[in-house]
Design an enzyme around this catalytic site. Sequence first.
Site, short mmCIF file in Angstrom:
data_model
loop_
_atom_site.label_atom_id
_atom_site.label_comp_id
_atom_site.label_asym_id
_atom_site.label_seq_id
_atom_site.Cartn_x
_atom_site.Cartn_y
_atom_site.Cartn_z
N ASP A 162 0.84 -1.19 0.00
CA ASP A 162 0.00 0.00 0.00
C ASP A 162 0.88 1.24 0.00
O ASP A 162 1.63 1.49 0.95
CB ASP A 162 -0.90 0.01 1.25
CG ASP A 162 -1.83 1.22 1.25
OD1 ASP A 162 -2.95 1.08 0.74
OD2 ASP A 162 -1.42 2.29 1.73
N TYR A 216 3.30 9.56 -0.56
CA TYR A 216 4.35 8.91 0.24
C TYR A 216 5.75 9.06 -0.39
O TYR A 216 6.74 8.70 0.22
CB TYR A 216 4.06 7.42 0.46
CG TYR A 216 2.74 7.11 1.14
CD1 TYR A 216 1.95 8.11 1.70
CD2 TYR A 216 2.27 5.80 1.22
CE1 TYR A 216 0.74 7.82 2.30
CE2 TYR A 216 1.06 5.51 1.83
CZ TYR A 216 0.29 6.53 2.36
OH TYR A 216 -0.91 6.24 2.96
N LYS A 234 -2.84 5.99 -4.37
CA LYS A 234 -3.93 6.93 -4.06
C LYS A 234 -3.64 8.28 -4.70
O LYS A 234 -2.48 8.70 -4.76
CB LYS A 234 -4.04 7.12 -2.53
CG LYS A 234 -3.96 5.82 -1.75
CD LYS A 234 -4.06 6.01 -0.25
CE LYS A 234 -3.72 4.72 0.49
NZ LYS A 234 -2.29 4.55 0.82
N HIS A 277 -7.53 9.64 -1.95
CA HIS A 277 -6.85 9.60 -0.65
C HIS A 277 -7.72 10.26 0.45
O HIS A 277 -7.85 9.71 1.54
CB HIS A 277 -5.49 10.30 -0.76
CG HIS A 277 -4.47 9.81 0.20
ND1 HIS A 277 -3.14 9.69 -0.11
CD2 HIS A 277 -4.57 9.42 1.49
CE1 HIS A 277 -2.48 9.24 0.96
NE2 HIS A 277 -3.33 9.07 1.93
#
Length: 273
Positions: free
Chosen positions: A46, A51, A76, A109
Amino acid sequence: MTPAPELELADGARIPQLGFGLYKVPATDATALALAAIRAGYRHLDTAAFYDNEAEVGRAVREAEVARNDLFVTSKVWKDDNGFDATLRAFDASMARFGLDALDLYLIHWPVPSTDLYVDTWRALVRLQAEGRVRSIGVSNFHVHHVDRIVAETGVAPVVNQVELHPWLPQRALREDHAARGIRVEAWSPLARGRVLEDPTLAGIAARHGRSPAQVVLRWHMEQGVIAIPKASSPPRLRENLDVFDFALDDADAAAIAALESGTRTGRDPDLD
Ligand code: NDP
């Protein structure tokens, strides 16, 4: 180690119930850690544009000694890219970073109600799925009323809603709603960012089973039927977190964990953005 079971999504795809979450895994570590996770038996990764490690996760997927079809990759679209065209562009940019042909699951998200763009974002995800560029589409940090709205306006329901969920915040009402409509609930920060592990109740249950508090919490997630994506920074912890399929909690354990509910969030309430 017993692999994580797969759960079926409403669109027929299958998702490993326990995955590895890569929020706050620095790009410099992400390929090695994702490869260590895959070697440990994880088949579900994930990540998210936010990120900043999609390229490194994609590299791990390409280099893994496991076939691409046997791995499940989620990303996302970030808040700033909500909106139809911006989401299509953000998806292209994510896929270019991954270096993969298709994605298994793409999520909105956060809904960011103040910008009121999440329905348009959802239309973009519906388009990407129709084009075969992503197998499954879903949402993250959606309250039930946000889900109601995208379904009412597009006729398409998400197959997954990834929300903050752990013993302090078990999301009972949302889980009940989503179970009735076939939407899988996925727990982010399943260990409450590690903070819930200090609870003495969990230490007691863990001691009785000869397990760690983290294993007790992750086993609880599995028995609740939710998908969980704990983050860990070392191969021993990655293995520990996956090693939860050969013991079971009893009714007294489940009741003690249910009593930990406090409503405490480690993250934001999605309606406040
Ligand atoms: P987690 O609840 O997974 O907790 C991670 C923390 O727990 C880390 O500090 C980790 O330490 C520690 N930890 C992990 N395993 C153990 C263990 N066995 N024993 C003791 N401590 C342990 O929090 P995250 O916030 O990282 O959430 C997990 C994933 O959920 C993210 O990586 C991301 O993929 C997703 N997420 C999604 C969000 C969204 O908005 N959709 C928001 C937040 C997260 P260490 O790293 O040092 O090993």
